[in-house]
Design a protein around this motif. Structure first.
Motif, PDB file in Angstrom:
ATOM      1  N   MET A   1       0.845  -1.165   0.000  1.00  0.00           N
ATOM      2  CA  MET A   1       0.000   0.000   0.000  1.00  0.00           C
ATOM      3  C   MET A   1       0.894   1.233   0.000  1.00  0.00           C
ATOM      4  SD  MET A   1      -3.049   0.663   2.640  1.00  0.00           S
ATOM      5  CE  MET A   1      -3.924   2.153   2.713  1.00  0.00           C
TER       6      MET A   1
ATOM      7  N   GLN B   1      -1.800  -5.157   9.368  1.00  0.00           N
ATOM      8  CA  GLN B   1      -2.844  -6.169   9.320  1.00  0.00           C
ATOM      9  C   GLN B   1      -2.739  -7.085  10.524  1.00  0.00           C
ATOM     10  OE1 GLN B   1      -2.789  -8.057   5.472  1.00  0.00           O
ATOM     11  NE2 GLN B   1      -3.189  -6.123   4.433  1.00  0.00           N
TER      12      GLN B   1
ATOM     13  N   GLU C   1      -7.967 -15.998   0.469  1.00  0.00           N
ATOM     14  CA  GLU C   1      -6.958 -16.189   1.519  1.00  0.00           C
ATOM     15  C   GLU C   1      -6.957 -15.074   2.560  1.00  0.00           C
ATOM     16  OE1 GLU C   1      -4.726 -14.028  -1.788  1.00  0.00           O
ATOM     17  OE2 GLU C   1      -6.052 -15.746  -1.762  1.00  0.00           O
ATOM     18  N   ASN C   2      -7.832 -14.086   2.408  1.00  0.00           N
ATOM     19  CA  ASN C   2      -7.886 -12.972   3.355  1.00  0.00           C
ATOM     20  C   ASN C   2      -8.695 -13.395   4.586  1.00  0.00           C
ATOM     21  OD1 ASN C   2      -8.326 -10.597   4.797  1.00  0.00           O
ATOM     22  ND2 ASN C   2      -8.311  -9.341   2.950  1.00  0.00           N
TER      23      ASN C   2
ATOM     24  N   GLY D   1      -4.862   2.606   6.804  1.00  0.00           N
ATOM     25  CA  GLY D   1      -6.018   1.820   6.390  1.00  0.00           C
ATOM     26  C   GLY D   1      -7.145   2.715   5.926  1.00  0.00           C
TER      27      GLY D   1
ATOM     28  N   SER E   1      -8.985  -1.620   2.926  1.00  0.00           N
ATOM     29  CA  SER E   1      -7.577  -1.889   2.676  1.00  0.00           C
ATOM     30  C   SER E   1      -6.761  -1.425   3.871  1.00  0.00           C
ATOM     31  CB  SER E   1      -7.121  -1.142   1.414  1.00  0.00           C
ATOM     32  OG  SER E   1      -5.764  -1.417   1.159  1.00  0.00           O
TER      33      SER E   1
ATOM     34  N   GLU F   1      -2.663  -1.419   5.300  1.00  0.00           N
ATOM     35  CA  GLU F   1      -1.259  -1.645   4.971  1.00  0.00           C
ATOM     36  C   GLU F   1      -0.784  -2.957   5.591  1.00  0.00           C
ATOM     37  OE1 GLU F   1       2.828   0.650   6.038  1.00  0.00           O
ATOM     38  OE2 GLU F   1       1.146   1.918   5.403  1.00  0.00           O
ATOM     39  N   ASP F   2       0.014  -3.696   4.830  1.00  0.00           N
ATOM     40  CA  ASP F   2       0.445  -5.034   5.259  1.00  0.00           C
ATOM     41  C   ASP F   2       0.980  -5.079   6.685  1.00  0.00           C
ATOM     42  OD1 ASP F   2      -0.263  -5.985   2.776  1.00  0.00           O
ATOM     43  OD2 ASP F   2       1.798  -6.154   2.040  1.00  0.00           O
ATOM     44  N   SER F   3       1.846  -4.157   7.050  1.00  0.00           N
ATOM     45  CA  SER F   3       2.477  -4.211   8.376  1.00  0.00           C
ATOM     46  C   SER F   3       1.503  -3.890   9.512  1.00  0.00           C
ATOM     47  CB  SER F   3       3.684  -3.277   8.437  1.00  0.00           C
ATOM     48  OG  SER F   3       3.297  -1.941   8.241  1.00  0.00           O
TER      49      SER F   3
END
Length: 137
Positions: free
Chosen positions: A1, A55, A86-87, A32, A49, A51-53
Motif C-alpha cells: 500500500m 494487518q 486467503e484474506n 487503512g 484496505s 497496509e500489510d504491516s
C-alpha cells in the motif's frame, strides 16, 4: 500500500466518488481505508484496505465496525464486500457480523445484513487502536 498524506487521500476520495471514506492513522500517516458506495434499495458495497504491516492488529476491525455503523446511519440495510479467499482477516470480520460468504475460486463475496448486526455496534474497539477518521461524505 502506498503511503498517502491526508490531502492526497482526500483527492483520491473525491475522484472515486464513494459516499463515505474512513481512514485510520498511525505513526502520522494513513495505514487503512474503508470506502462505502451506496447502491439501490438500501444496499452498500464496501472496500477495506489496510497496509500489510498493520494487518492483524485491529485496524481493519475498527474500519469495518465504523463502516457498518455509518451505513446504518445512512439507512442502508445490507452490505457486500469482495475479497481474496486467503484474506482470513476479512473472513473473520464477516463471520463475526453473522455475514454469509460465497467463495468462487480465489475470490469471495460476503453479504451482511446490517440490521441483524446492529447489536455489534456497541463499542467493541480495542482501546489501543485509533478510531477511524471520516474523510468524505
Amino acid at each position: 500500500m502506498v503511503d498517502l498524506p491526508d490531502r492526497a487521500l482526500q483527492t483520491v476520495a473525491d475522484r472515486a466518488r464513494p459516499d463515505i471514506v474512513l481512514g485510520i492513522s498511525e505513526e502520522g500517516r494513513i495505514v487503512g481505508v474503508l470506502e462505502l458506495f451506496k447502491g439501490r434499495d438500501g444496499h452498500a458495497e464496501i472496500g477495506i484496505s489496510v497496509e500489510d504491516s498493520f494487518q492483524g492488529k485491529g485496524y481493519g476491525k475498527a474500519l469495518f465496525l465504523d463502516g457498518l455503523a455509518a451505513a446504518d446511519k445512512l439507512g442502508l440495510r445490507t452490505a457486500d464486500l469482495y475479497f481474496a479467499s486467503e484474506n482470513n482477516g476479512i473472513r473473520s470480520l464477516v463471520h463475526g457480523a453473522s455475514g454469509e460468504i460465497q467463495q468462487r475460486g480465489a475470490e469471495c463475496e460476503a453479504h451482511i445484513d446490517i440490521g441483524h448486526f446492529k447489536h455489534g455496534f456497541v463499542d467493541m474497539h480495542d482501546p489501543g487502536i485509533p478510531r477511524p477518521t471520516h474523510f468524505h461524505h
